[in-house]
Design an enzyme around this catalytic site. Structure first.
Site, PDB file in Angstrom:
ATOM      1  N   GLU A  30       0.838  -1.210   0.000  1.00 52.74           N
ATOM      2  CA  GLU A  30       0.000   0.000   0.000  1.00 52.74           C
ATOM      3  C   GLU A  30       0.873   1.261   0.000  1.00 52.74           C
ATOM      4  O   GLU A  30       0.804   2.071   0.923  1.00 52.74           O
ATOM      5  CB  GLU A  30      -0.906  -0.007   1.236  1.00 52.74           C
ATOM      6  N   PRO A  31       1.704   1.433  -1.013  1.00 52.12           N
ATOM      7  CA  PRO A  31       2.603   2.582  -1.005  1.00 52.12           C
ATOM      8  C   PRO A  31       1.881   3.887  -1.307  1.00 52.12           C
ATOM      9  O   PRO A  31       0.986   3.927  -2.158  1.00 52.12           O
ATOM     10  CB  PRO A  31       3.579   2.247  -2.142  1.00 52.12           C
ATOM     11  N   GLY A  32       2.260   4.938  -0.617  1.00 51.32           N
ATOM     12  CA  GLY A  32       1.718   6.266  -0.917  1.00 51.32           C
ATOM     13  C   GLY A  32       2.860   7.222  -1.181  1.00 51.32           C
ATOM     14  O   GLY A  32       3.244   7.473  -2.323  1.00 51.32           O
ATOM     15  N   CYS A  92      -4.197  33.421  10.098  1.00 51.74           N
ATOM     16  CA  CYS A  92      -4.070  34.129  11.374  1.00 51.74           C
ATOM     17  C   CYS A  92      -3.728  33.182  12.512  1.00 51.74           C
ATOM     18  O   CYS A  92      -4.542  32.956  13.416  1.00 51.74           O
ATOM     19  CB  CYS A  92      -5.353  34.894  11.656  1.00 51.74           C
ATOM     20  N   TYR A 108       0.374  13.848   0.874  1.00 54.83           N
ATOM     21  CA  TYR A 108      -0.256  14.473   2.038  1.00 54.83           C
ATOM     22  C   TYR A 108      -0.141  16.001   1.961  1.00 54.83           C
ATOM     23  O   TYR A 108       0.008  16.678   2.969  1.00 54.83           O
ATOM     24  CB  TYR A 108       0.351  13.927   3.341  1.00 54.83           C
TER      25      TYR A 108
HETATM   26  N1  LLP Z   1      -1.736   1.909   4.383  1.00 54.27           N
HETATM   27  C1  LLP Z   1      -2.309   2.357   5.507  1.00 54.27           C
HETATM   28  C2  LLP Z   1      -3.237   1.484   6.218  1.00 54.27           C
HETATM   29  C3  LLP Z   1      -2.014   3.639   5.977  1.00 54.27           C
HETATM   30  O1  LLP Z   1      -2.580   4.070   7.100  1.00 54.27           O
HETATM   31  C4  LLP Z   1      -1.107   4.469   5.251  1.00 54.27           C
HETATM   32  C5  LLP Z   1      -0.792   5.815   5.715  1.00 54.27           C
HETATM   33  C6  LLP Z   1      -0.547   3.964   4.072  1.00 54.27           C
HETATM   34  C7  LLP Z   1      -0.873   2.662   3.668  1.00 54.27           C
HETATM   35  C8  LLP Z   1       0.401   4.750   3.220  1.00 54.27           C
HETATM   36  O2  LLP Z   1       1.575   5.053   3.864  1.00 54.27           O
HETATM   37  P1  LLP Z   1       2.791   5.733   3.088  1.00 54.27           P
HETATM   38  O3  LLP Z   1       3.316   4.720   2.087  1.00 54.27           O
HETATM   39  O4  LLP Z   1       2.311   6.945   2.402  1.00 54.27           O
HETATM   40  O5  LLP Z   1       3.766   6.035   4.161  1.00 54.27           O
HETATM   41  N2  LLP Z   1      -0.178  12.717   6.875  1.00 54.27           N
HETATM   42  C9  LLP Z   1       1.084  12.082   7.254  1.00 54.27           C
HETATM   43  C10 LLP Z   1       1.144  10.640   6.832  1.00 54.27           C
HETATM   44  C11 LLP Z   1      -0.018   9.822   7.338  1.00 54.27           C
HETATM   45  C12 LLP Z   1       0.038   8.382   6.906  1.00 54.27           C
HETATM   46  C13 LLP Z   1      -1.235   7.677   7.226  1.00 54.27           C
HETATM   47  N3  LLP Z   1      -1.301   6.338   6.768  1.00 54.27           N
HETATM   48  C14 LLP Z   1       2.233  12.888   6.685  1.00 54.27           C
HETATM   49  O6  LLP Z   1       1.988  13.898   6.023  1.00 54.27           O
HETATM   50  O7  LLP Z   1       3.378  12.554   6.925  1.00 54.27           O
END
Ligand code: LLP
Length: 422
Positions: free
Chosen positions: A273-275, A342, A371
């Site tokens: 599940e890469p983001g 503000c 994000y």
């Molecule tokens: N799978 C699940 C169940 C998750 O909760 C997340 C992220 C991902 C995959 C993706 O994770 P990634 O590959 O992007 O690290 N808003 C925060 C990051 C919150 C991440 C929440 N969950 C920031 O701006 O750093």
């Protein structure tokens, strides 16, 4: 690495001068590079090609339809956490059988939507959620494909707000307590148990926490097999970090190699599940300097983007490099780059070395693709900014800048307030 580079002294997105885009669409705006998105998706996905796997892009990190469509074209699936994200993923053309649904608080309506659409898997996070999903599946008249998100109690060594696999976090079912729930689920009429899932946190810059949790998952899967419960899907979540500043996260190749070595004998389809690792460095936020101001103790560069547009610095103390769009602005100084909101917490950079700029200059806030826009808001009644995608020599609007009318859409003044006050 990414396609935001200087040519002839001007920062470009691929082959387009960013100043030209700013002239045409105004500022601020998010800018994504199609070539970078494609390259990053492939860099993550291809190393896993020796095994059955599915890269489900974490929609929460960047949910614009055009970006989801691009990943759909590359064979990607989606990791969703709400009905809204399911709607986006489907609208973008991501196949339901490539969608996994995570999150601790799915509602009955959201479950029913996912079931009707026949998504690949629900990552269930509690016993109560399991019971409700079984009921809803019976109502819809289907069998719900289920994986349990287990919590391995592993320290991901990242920011506390984005650590999710520690015992004290709200996520998952403690791995030590999960076996009875699997047994219970195996006996439920409208549940099909197929997987084990895990996501320990985000912006991980070391490989060891992933391997530590994988070790625990493997032991647990053996336990399940001994109990006669066979697992066909292993979902390892997302979390691989990127370089914002001085970090040196493992390359996706290294990450894939380490994981594949560990799971070779499991015979499962691997779900990832890469983001951030895909979109983080594929997007920037472009903003224009409004004013500069020398305070008694520090200098402020006031720009037209604020914490409502990019929340990460305020919320996590996150660092984003800031570059001048005009490379000729070479001398630097230590300043706070702040927005028009503000609140003192409204900053994009604090005590950071940035180019010396004046009113009208353009700045690029780097590594803002993940994000960034998705966490933006209308706070201070600021319309959300435009999103633009560059592709070679062309650029495309993929979300128009909100108007004042957009701001009040959906609001009503009740009858008793209709008469103007005297
Ligand atoms: N799978 C699940 C169940 C998750 O909760 C997340 C992220 C991902 C995959 C993706 O994770 P990634 O590959 O992007 O690290 N808003 C925060 C990051 C919150 C991440 C929440 N969950 C920031 O701006 O750093």
């Amino acid at each position: 690495m990414h396609h935001f580079n200087y040519h002839n002294g001007q920062l470009h997105g691929e082959s387009v001068p960013i100043a030209d885009i700013a002239d045409q669409v105004g500022t601020p705006f998010y800018l994504y590079s199609a070539a970078t998105l494609t390259q990053h998706f492939k860099a993550f996905d291809t190393p896993f090609s020796p095994i059955p796997h599915l890269s489900c892009f974490a929609v929460k990190s960047c949910s614009n339809l055009a970006i989801l469509r691009l990943f759909a074209h590359l064979g990607g699936g989606a990791d969703i956490v709400s009905g809204g994200e399911l709607f986006r993923a489907l609208t973008a053309g991501i196949a339901p059988e490539k969608i996994v649904y995570s999150g601790v608080g799915k509602t009955r309506a959201e479950m029913a939507y996912g079931l009707r659409e026949r998504i690949l898997q629900f990552n269930v996070e509690s016993e109560q959620e399991l019971e409700v999903l079984n009921e809803v599946a019976a109502e819809v008249g289907v069998i719900a494909p289920v994986s349990f998100r287990v919590n391995p109690d592993v320290d991901p060594k990242t920011h506390a707000y984005i650590s999710t696999g520690l015992a004290k976090n709200k996520f998952g079912i403690p791995i030590t307590e999960a076996l009875p729930i699997y047994r219970q689920a195996a006996g439920m009429a409208n549940i099909h148990v197929q997987g084990v899932s895990c996501h320990i946190g985000s912006q991980l810059t070391e490989i060891s926490p992933f391997l530590e949790s994988l070790g625990k998952l493997k032991k647990f899967i053996t336990l399940l097999q001994e109990a006669g419960i066979s697992i066909t899907h292993l979902d390892l979540g997302g979390g691989l970090g990127i370089r914002y500043d001085q970090e040196s996260p493992p390359h996706p190749d290294e990450y894939a190699r380490a994981i594949m070595e560990e799971i070779s004998e499991l015979n499962c389809t691997l779900i990832l599940e890469p983001g951030r690792v895909i979109v983080g460095n594929a997007g920037i936020l472009v903003t224009r300097v409004l004013y500069t101001k020398q305070g008694p103790t520090k200098k402020f560069v006031i720009v037209d983007a604020g914490m409502n547009d990019l929340t990460r610095p305020s919320l996590y103390g996150a660092y984003h490099a800031i570059k001048a769009v005009d490379e000729h602005l070479q001398s630097t100084e230590i300043v706070d780059v702040v927005g028009p909101i503000c609140e003192t917490g409204d900053f994009l950079a604090r005590d950071q070395e940035v180019p010396v700029v004046k009113s009208g200059d353009l700045l690029a806030v780097m590594s803002a693709g993940a994000y960034g826009f998705t966490m933006s808001s209308n706070y201070n009644s600021r319309p959300r900014v435009a999103e633009i995608m560059v592709e070679g020599e062309k650029f495309h609007s993929i979300r128009h800048r909100e108007t004042y009318e957009d701001l009040i859409r959906g609001e009503d003044i009740p009858d008793f307030l209709q008469e103007s006050s005297s």
